[in-house]
Design a protein around this motif. Structure first.
Motif, PDB file in Angstrom:
ATOM      1  N   SER A   1       0.835  -1.201   0.000  1.00 41.92           N
ATOM      2  CA  SER A   1       0.000   0.000   0.000  1.00 41.92           C
ATOM      3  C   SER A   1       0.874   1.256   0.000  1.00 41.92           C
ATOM      4  O   SER A   1       1.899   1.314   0.684  1.00 41.92           O
ATOM      5  N   PRO A   2       0.480   2.274  -0.756  1.00 39.24           N
ATOM      6  CA  PRO A   2       1.239   3.530  -0.737  1.00 39.24           C
ATOM      7  C   PRO A   2       1.025   4.327   0.552  1.00 39.24           C
ATOM      8  O   PRO A   2       1.688   5.341   0.764  1.00 39.24           O
ATOM      9  N   THR A   3       0.115   3.859   1.399  1.00 38.35           N
ATOM     10  CA  THR A   3      -0.168   4.547   2.661  1.00 38.35           C
ATOM     11  C   THR A   3       0.667   3.940   3.783  1.00 38.35           C
ATOM     12  O   THR A   3       0.407   2.813   4.214  1.00 38.35           O
ATOM     13  N   PRO A   4       1.699   4.649   4.272  1.00 40.82           N
ATOM     14  CA  PRO A   4       2.548   4.081   5.323  1.00 40.82           C
ATOM     15  C   PRO A   4       1.764   3.643   6.562  1.00 40.82           C
ATOM     16  O   PRO A   4       2.086   2.620   7.178  1.00 40.82           O
ATOM     17  N   ALA A   5       0.713   4.406   6.915  1.00 39.17           N
ATOM     18  CA  ALA A   5      -0.058   4.059   8.112  1.00 39.17           C
ATOM     19  C   ALA A   5      -0.733   2.705   7.968  1.00 39.17           C
ATOM     20  O   ALA A   5      -0.891   1.970   8.945  1.00 39.17           O
ATOM     21  N   LEU A   6      -1.129   2.356   6.748  1.00 41.97           N
ATOM     22  CA  LEU A   6      -1.761   1.064   6.518  1.00 41.97           C
ATOM     23  C   LEU A   6      -0.726  -0.056   6.615  1.00 41.97           C
ATOM     24  O   LEU A   6      -1.009  -1.130   7.176  1.00 41.97           O
ATOM     25  N   ARG A   7       0.478   0.194   6.105  1.00 41.35           N
ATOM     26  CA  ARG A   7       1.546  -0.809   6.243  1.00 41.35           C
ATOM     27  C   ARG A   7       1.921  -0.985   7.708  1.00 41.35           C
ATOM     28  O   ARG A   7       2.234  -2.084   8.169  1.00 41.35           O
TER      29      ARG A   7
ATOM     30  N   VAL B   1       6.342   2.049  10.357  1.00 39.73           N
ATOM     31  CA  VAL B   1       6.198   0.690   9.832  1.00 39.73           C
ATOM     32  C   VAL B   1       7.248  -0.219  10.466  1.00 39.73           C
ATOM     33  O   VAL B   1       6.937  -1.316  10.940  1.00 39.73           O
ATOM     34  N   ALA B   2       8.488   0.242  10.476  1.00 37.44           N
ATOM     35  CA  ALA B   2       9.565  -0.551  11.080  1.00 37.44           C
ATOM     36  C   ALA B   2       9.311  -0.792  12.559  1.00 37.44           C
ATOM     37  O   ALA B   2       9.562  -1.884  13.087  1.00 37.44           O
ATOM     38  N   LYS B   3       8.800   0.205  13.239  1.00 38.53           N
ATOM     39  CA  LYS B   3       8.520   0.068  14.672  1.00 38.53           C
ATOM     40  C   LYS B   3       7.478  -1.015  14.923  1.00 38.53           C
ATOM     41  O   LYS B   3       7.569  -1.771  15.892  1.00 38.53           O
ATOM     42  N   SER B   4       6.468  -1.091  14.049  1.00 38.39           N
ATOM     43  CA  SER B   4       5.415  -2.086  14.243  1.00 38.39           C
ATOM     44  C   SER B   4       5.914  -3.501  13.971  1.00 38.39           C
ATOM     45  O   SER B   4       5.453  -4.460  14.580  1.00 38.39           O
ATOM     46  N   ILE B   5       6.877  -3.636  13.062  1.00 40.68           N
ATOM     47  CA  ILE B   5       7.353  -4.970  12.686  1.00 40.68           C
ATOM     48  C   ILE B   5       8.524  -5.428  13.557  1.00 40.68           C
ATOM     49  O   ILE B   5       8.829  -6.625  13.644  1.00 40.68           O
ATOM     50  N   ALA B   6       9.200  -4.497  14.222  1.00 40.27           N
ATOM     51  CA  ALA B   6      10.419  -4.821  14.981  1.00 40.27           C
ATOM     52  C   ALA B   6      10.232  -5.914  16.029  1.00 40.27           C
ATOM     53  O   ALA B   6      11.149  -6.725  16.223  1.00 40.27           O
ATOM     54  N   PRO B   7       9.117  -6.002  16.730  1.00 44.34           N
ATOM     55  CA  PRO B   7       9.000  -7.059  17.747  1.00 44.34           C
ATOM     56  C   PRO B   7       8.732  -8.459  17.187  1.00 44.34           C
ATOM     57  O   PRO B   7       8.642  -9.415  17.965  1.00 44.34           O
ATOM     58  N   HIS B   8       8.587  -8.607  15.870  1.00 41.59           N
ATOM     59  CA  HIS B   8       8.302  -9.914  15.284  1.00 41.59           C
ATOM     60  C   HIS B   8       9.442 -10.891  15.526  1.00 41.59           C
ATOM     61  O   HIS B   8      10.620 -10.551  15.361  1.00 41.59           O
ATOM     62  N   SER B   9       9.098 -12.116  15.868  1.00 44.14           N
ATOM     63  CA  SER B   9      10.119 -13.166  15.938  1.00 44.14           C
ATOM     64  C   SER B   9      10.529 -13.536  14.519  1.00 44.14           C
ATOM     65  O   SER B   9       9.775 -13.347  13.567  1.00 44.14           O
ATOM     66  N   GLY B  10      11.727 -14.038  14.375  1.00 44.93           N
ATOM     67  CA  GLY B  10      12.219 -14.460  13.061  1.00 44.93           C
ATOM     68  C   GLY B  10      13.126 -13.451  12.385  1.00 44.93           C
ATOM     69  O   GLY B  10      13.792 -13.782  11.398  1.00 44.93           O
ATOM     70  N   LEU B  11      13.165 -12.225  12.886  1.00 43.47           N
ATOM     71  CA  LEU B  11      14.066 -11.227  12.306  1.00 43.47           C
ATOM     72  C   LEU B  11      15.485 -11.467  12.790  1.00 43.47           C
ATOM     73  O   LEU B  11      15.719 -11.792  13.962  1.00 43.47           O
ATOM     74  N   SER B  12      16.443 -11.312  11.900  1.00 46.43           N
ATOM     75  CA  SER B  12      17.840 -11.554  12.245  1.00 46.43           C
ATOM     76  C   SER B  12      18.434 -10.363  12.981  1.00 46.43           C
ATOM     77  O   SER B  12      17.881  -9.251  12.953  1.00 46.43           O
ATOM     78  N   GLU B  13      19.594 -10.590  13.598  1.00 39.96           N
ATOM     79  CA  GLU B  13      20.279  -9.492  14.267  1.00 39.96           C
ATOM     80  C   GLU B  13      20.648  -8.397  13.269  1.00 39.96           C
ATOM     81  O   GLU B  13      20.543  -7.205  13.568  1.00 39.96           O
ATOM     82  N   ALA B  14      21.042  -8.814  12.067  1.00 40.29           N
ATOM     83  CA  ALA B  14      21.418  -7.833  11.047  1.00 40.29           C
ATOM     84  C   ALA B  14      20.221  -6.962  10.661  1.00 40.29           C
ATOM     85  O   ALA B  14      20.362  -5.734  10.489  1.00 40.29           O
ATOM     86  N   GLN B  15      19.049  -7.576  10.543  1.00 37.60           N
ATOM     87  CA  GLN B  15      17.859  -6.805  10.200  1.00 37.60           C
ATOM     88  C   GLN B  15      17.501  -5.812  11.310  1.00 37.60           C
ATOM     89  O   GLN B  15      17.154  -4.661  11.042  1.00 37.60           O
TER      90      GLN B  15
END
Length: 447
Positions: free
Chosen positions: A289-295, A320-334
């Motif tokens: 979506s072009p709408t960051p708030a929706l992402r 967007v990054a803040k909302s996804i940051a707590p997800h499990s599965g993200l690497s240390e590099a990410q």
């Protein structure tokens, strides 16, 4: 009693009335106990008995004829359909009001309470029981012994109690929709508010409620899953922020409307029902979506495909990054890349990630400028090292959290036992890494 350790044959209802009453309230007592309590001298006990389930018919009859209106009203609130129908004709308006809230009350009786048809008029209410009418109770009443509700009034028709009865009937799901639709234009905001929350009304009634002048009524309507797409789109242009926030919580809001709401309204960092219910095809649509708030809202889901999770982790929008940051599965590099790109705006969210490494957590506690919320997240993180926890201790809010962490060095835990903050002292005392000798000393001191 709640653990089932008290046998009913161990209770003498005459000697232990309160225990007998408690057992009856749990549906465990004997009918004979209810008969004893139904004529007890304590109004409070009789009132509590009236709320008990499965009362024998003769006990219900006794309570229905009780001289104290609060006892009869309590019975009316919980009793069976046949007794509720009888009590709907009670001469006291307070009893009728309780009948209106009882979901066992027959639908036709509830309709009659709203229309006042087929029922004899009530003769008394709590107001005219106590005061000469007309009377309006001062909400700031200085009388210490006054039991009237704030704003209670009676001018001969028991106005405030009748209004309460109507409110309860409108809220009652057993009340037929046809009986409540006449209140859509009622001057009482509270009645229209309750009506707006009902899920069983004709679309035309919802449309009329959408014109209510009070944002609270329109907000209640906006959250109602029963409203159709046309009304949702009308409400999406409402100037009331509460209306738009409620609409965003509606599980049936179309995604294009949600995109518009997300771009213009603060809906918070929460998983919205419509986002949670999105199909996999809609999830892919939301991700681009072009709408960051929706992402950002999509990022609140914790079951995203890895490809979408990773794409959102690299999103140029900090929210967007803040909302996804707590997800499990993200690497240390990410996670480190997020911090490098967005800085303080994502540090706390990264610290919340369950897979954050010990090295990353240590670096987050040394971030400049410091992020206090991140220190609290690190202090409770399972991967926090002693070094990271020591960096958290200077922060007032993170200190008690860190004091309970088992990775904190035992020497430091002992030092915290003399802390000025009782929360820190309590946390340190319960820390499983506290040396056994110190634990024994604390137990001896408290004995």
């Amino acid at each position: 009693m709640e653990r089932g350790l008290l046998a009913t044959n161990a209770v003498d209802p005459v000697a232990r009335l309160d225990i007998a009453l408690a057992l009856l309230a749990e549906g465990l007592g004997r009918p004979a106990w209810a008969r004893v309590l139904a004529t007890d001298s304590s109004v409070e006990r009789r009132e509590k008995l009236a709320a008990c389930p499965n009362l024998p018919p003769d006990v219900r009859e006794i309570l229905a004829g009780d001289a104290e209106v609060q006892v009869v009203a309590e019975l009316a609130l919980w009793t069976t359909a046949d007794m509720a129908a009888r009590l709907a004709e009670h001469p006291h308006a307070e009893v009728r009001s309780a009948v209106a809230a009882n979901e066992a009350t027959p639908p036709e009786v509830l309709a009659a309470l709203l229309s006042c048809e087929r029922l004899p008029p009530a003769r008394r209410c709590l107001v005219c029981d106590r005061e000469e009418t007309p009377f309006i109770h001062d909400p700031q009443c200085p009388r210490l012994d006054c039991e009237l509700r704030p704003g209670a009034s009676c001018a001969g028709s028991h106005e405030s109690t009748t209004h309460e009865m109507h409110l309860k009937a409108v809220q009652n799901p057993a009340t037929p929709p046809a009986a409540v639709i006449g209140f859509a234009d009622h001057p009482s905001m509270l009645l229209r508010w309750q009506l707006a929350e009902r899920p069983d009304l004709p679309p035309a009634i919802y449309t009329r409620l959408a014109t209510s002048p009070e944002p609270g009524v329109r907000a209640a309507l906006a959250a109602n899953p029963a409203i159709d797409d046309n009304l949702i789109r009308v409400l999406s242009t409402d100037i009331g922020h509460d209306v738009k926030r409620s609409l965003a919580q509606n599980p049936n809001v179309p995604l294009d409307v949600l995109a518009q709401l997300a771009a213009t309204t603060k809906v918070g960092s929460t998983l919205l029902p419509r986002i949670a219910a999105a199909s996999i095809a809609e999830v892919w649509e939301l991700a681009v979506s072009p709408t960051p708030a929706l992402r950002m809202l999509l990022g609140e889901r914790r079951d995203l495909p890895p490809e979408i999770r990773d794409a959102l982790a690299a999103d140029p929008g900090a929210k967007v990054a803040k909302s996804i940051a707590p997800h499990s599965g993200l690497s240390e590099a990410q996670l480190r890349a997020m911090v490098d790109l967005h800085g303080v705006r994502v540090v706390a969210a990264v610290a919340k990630n369950p897979d954050a490494t010990s090295a990353l957590l240590e670096d987050l506690t040394r971030h400049r400028p410091p992020v206090q919320k991140a220190l609290r997240e690190v202090a409770r993180h399972r991967n926090a090292t002693a070094a990271a926890l020591l960096n958290c201790l200077p922060d007032r809010q993170a200190r008690p959290i860190a004091a309970s962490h088992p990775h904190l060095p035992p020497k430091v835990i002992v030092e915290l036992l003399t802390d000025d903050d009782w929360q820190v002292l309590e946390a340190a005392s319960a820390n499983p890494s506290l040396p056994p000798a110190k634990m024994s000393e604390l137990v001896t001191r408290c004995a």
